[in-house]
Design an enzyme around this catalytic site. Sequence first.
Site, PDB file in Angstrom:
ATOM      1  N   ASP A   1      59.424  17.908  41.684  1.00 17.73           N
ATOM      2  CA  ASP A   1      59.427  18.806  40.516  1.00 17.73           C
ATOM      3  C   ASP A   1      59.716  17.994  39.246  1.00 17.73           C
ATOM      4  O   ASP A   1      60.082  16.820  39.328  1.00 17.73           O
ATOM      5  CB  ASP A   1      60.509  19.876  40.753  1.00 17.73           C
ATOM      6  CG  ASP A   1      60.472  20.967  39.703  1.00 17.73           C
ATOM      7  OD1 ASP A   1      59.412  21.164  39.085  1.00 17.73           O
ATOM      8  OD2 ASP A   1      61.512  21.624  39.504  1.00 17.73           O
TER       9      ASP A   1
ATOM     10  N   ASP B   1      56.373  27.404  36.697  1.00 15.34           N
ATOM     11  CA  ASP B   1      57.272  28.526  36.383  1.00 15.34           C
ATOM     12  C   ASP B   1      56.536  29.710  35.768  1.00 15.34           C
ATOM     13  O   ASP B   1      56.606  29.961  34.562  1.00 15.34           O
ATOM     14  CB  ASP B   1      58.391  28.041  35.465  1.00 15.34           C
ATOM     15  CG  ASP B   1      59.246  26.994  36.158  1.00 15.34           C
ATOM     16  OD1 ASP B   1      59.105  26.831  37.392  1.00 15.34           O
ATOM     17  OD2 ASP B   1      60.032  26.332  35.464  1.00 15.34           O
TER      18      ASP B   1
ATOM     19  N   GLU C   1      56.472  15.900  34.946  1.00 11.33           N
ATOM     20  CA  GLU C   1      55.430  15.763  33.886  1.00 11.33           C
ATOM     21  C   GLU C   1      55.563  14.432  33.132  1.00 11.33           C
ATOM     22  O   GLU C   1      54.525  13.930  32.708  1.00 11.33           O
ATOM     23  CB  GLU C   1      55.541  16.938  32.903  1.00 11.33           C
ATOM     24  CG  GLU C   1      55.174  18.276  33.509  1.00 11.33           C
ATOM     25  CD  GLU C   1      56.174  18.768  34.567  1.00 11.33           C
ATOM     26  OE1 GLU C   1      57.381  18.503  34.384  1.00 11.33           O
ATOM     27  OE2 GLU C   1      55.753  19.393  35.548  1.00 11.33           O
TER      28      GLU C   1
HETATM   29  C1  GLC Z   1      61.899  23.972  37.574  1.00 11.80           C
HETATM   30  C2  GLC Z   1      60.945  24.310  38.710  1.00 11.80           C
HETATM   31  C3  GLC Z   1      61.499  25.456  39.515  1.00 11.80           C
HETATM   32  C4  GLC Z   1      62.891  25.101  40.012  1.00 11.80           C
HETATM   33  C5  GLC Z   1      63.807  24.742  38.856  1.00 11.80           C
HETATM   34  C6  GLC Z   1      65.169  24.243  39.302  1.00 11.80           C
HETATM   35  O1  GLC Z   1      61.944  24.996  36.653  1.00 11.80           O
HETATM   36  O2  GLC Z   1      59.662  24.575  38.254  1.00 11.80           O
HETATM   37  O3  GLC Z   1      60.637  25.762  40.572  1.00 11.80           O
HETATM   38  O4  GLC Z   1      63.435  26.180  40.712  1.00 11.80           O
HETATM   39  O5  GLC Z   1      63.211  23.713  38.079  1.00 11.80           O
HETATM   40  O6  GLC Z   1      65.060  23.138  40.103  1.00 11.80           O
END
Ligand code: GLC
Length: 765
Positions: free
Chosen positions: A422, A496, A425
């Site tokens: 995650d 998200d 980017e």
């Molecule tokens: C980011 C991710 C999400 C995750 C959050 C906390 O917003 O896209 O899926 O739950 O981080 O890790």
Amino acid sequence: MSGKRISYEVSDGVVSLGFEQGSGRIAVWTDEIIQVVRPLEGETFHSKAVERERRPMKQVTGTPAAGEFAVTEEGGALIIRTASLTAKVYDGFYVDFYRTAGAGAEGGEVLLCADYRGEREIVNKISPWIKAMLEAEGHDISGLLKKNYPVQAVKTLDGDEKFYGLGDKTGFLNKSGYEYENWNSDIPDAHTDAFKALYKSVPFLITLKERGVYGLFFDNTYRSHINLGKEKSDYFYYGAEDGSLNYYFIGGEHMADVIANYTELTGRTPLPQLWTLGYHQSRWGYENKEDIRELMEKFRGLDIPCDTIHFDIDYMDGYRVFTWNEKDYGDAKELFGEMDAKGFKKVSIIDPGVKLDPGYAMYDEGIEHGYFAETPEGETYVNAVWPGDAVYPDFGNKEVRDWWGKKQSYLTDLGFDGVWNDMNEPASFHGELPKDVVFTDEDHPSTHAAMHNCYGHLMSKATYEGLVYATGKRPFVITRACYAGTQKYSTVWTGDNQSLWAHIQMAVPQLCNLGLSGFAFAGTDVGGFGADTTPELLCRWVQVGAFSPLFRNHAAKGSRNQEPWQFDEQTLAVNRKFIELRYRLLPYFYDLFYEGEKTGLPVMRPLVMHYENAPAVWNLNDEFLVGEHLLVAPVVEQGATVKKVYLPEGAWYDFFTGKKYEGGQYYLVDAPIDVCPVFAKAGSVIPTYEVMQYVGEKPYDTLKLLVFPGEGRYVHYQDNGTDFAYRDGAYNLYEFVNDGAGHVATKLLHEGYAQYQKIETIVVK
Ligand code: GLC
């Protein structure tokens, strides 16, 4: 521009071109793929997407057959021909592409894609007084103004083009008339059509028009802009802020052929482990072992199948990657032992940002070896993410990827079964990383500007390779950011989203376009990540999720709980019904992944992929196909209990009732809250399994075939569902031929694995 062409030379399938100003080259990759390069940054570029060698084709003087090409000069143009395509190169380095074989090209050449000969008519949207005001206040407005980009391709529009692909962009299926950007972005607002960029950069476009279909893949990782007839109806353009013009013209008789050719170039989604196709439960907010235990009890106690629980950032010690929060989650071996016993797989989130924390091994090792991105002055670059101040691994350096890859064994030793990448980017809470932050591009120093869009790709690659090394199994990696070609390493989710009807509506075209862009394994956060879901929205989203390649319910901390049991009895029943349906259909999904590894075709497909001549499907945003045989028409509008369904040509059967429909027209179909209209194509043979609470609860020793009226043929694949033994032949392939009269003939096409004990047929009437 380039001026007159003054020279050319052909060597190893590459036509090198000299112009009065600058040079270029055209490389022939296959009968259907021709690459155009106008180098502007020297020859230091390492493609992240195209990780295969070009096999030189044979140069001939006459008409080229398959695997051959010819170069001739005719009337001032340089003509490059393959068995299916012709590229004509003119002074000014204008290149026009023609289809010369197959459907639509009978008896001659068909012009598919021509360079626009005029100048762009740049329309700036800022009113003069706002411009004056911003300038007076000292703002740099250059980013707001449209301009000719240093790297630019402008192509003529016929006027009837439909554009598809482009990865995860917002909005509807057909991108004609819109503009987008490729700059991987984590913007914590509700994604609307006004967003030009989301998390992924996949500069691959499929153009469908009366004259034919073709693809364009622009392989450049700098920030780029795509304007599909919005600036002017005469042309569309691609512009990148740096790098070289480097694009592939991709032919194919039909849309599916273009996708097959594009994925031949950039790679295909590999067959995943079977359990990854089951139901996944996630929430940023499972904060300790009790939360995990409660989930297990609920799923098993309520008989709701579930294979996987995702561990979000709270499982780490202070958000330090590759650590375990023993205080809240206790002994990992103990908790994971219970999970294994109950049949739950575990997936761990891992972000790229390493906490700035002397004494923490990841930080210390990275600093010692110079593995983190640096400022131009040579200091370690620091920004902030979940753990506070953090540093960024330089994934463009193979040594860093290997280091990171080996760290995966920390997770697999703990007992994790998959890794969720995650914030890659990369996200940064103290503003975007400056463009000149120093990263590596394999053998030379590079910049954030060049490496940003492929950062998630390189992280996924490191993770995938590390997991293969650590486990020998097919890795389950899920990433938020990626570039073209990441499908080789990772499944993706759309980031998200929010619990909004607008977002369930966007889910269908977004996943379809990801599929057309090579990402066969993709999903949305079912129920919506941000904001509060409602029972109705969750029911409808589970119906979409059950037919999406990746089926994961995930929500944000602070949002309303949205596990299947959080609402009333009806919501629970709808969740169970569709999750069970997914488990029944597992062999069908698995077959599609097997086929996809060979063909590049997605699991979830817009109708236009198979019915490109039907105008009714060009802009169809709320129906999709799963493979060729199932058509899903989910309700994505609040309060609706009737669904308008378009069925394409041929006969279709209601998957649940067997009711027959003649295609080529619209129907109004009843769809109360516990119904998602699904149709099987005439002649379909759909393989199903008995519902289990998780993959592997019991052996899948019986296959049940749902047989729909009509003649048809279906190939079913079976293996151990976990490792790479299938690549050495350890699998079975069955052929089922439906004679249309209720009888199915079975033939084993390949034998290499323990066969089913029973194959039953259920004739749907
Ligand atoms: C980011 C991710 C999400 C995750 C959050 C906390 O917003 O896209 O899926 O739950 O981080 O890790």
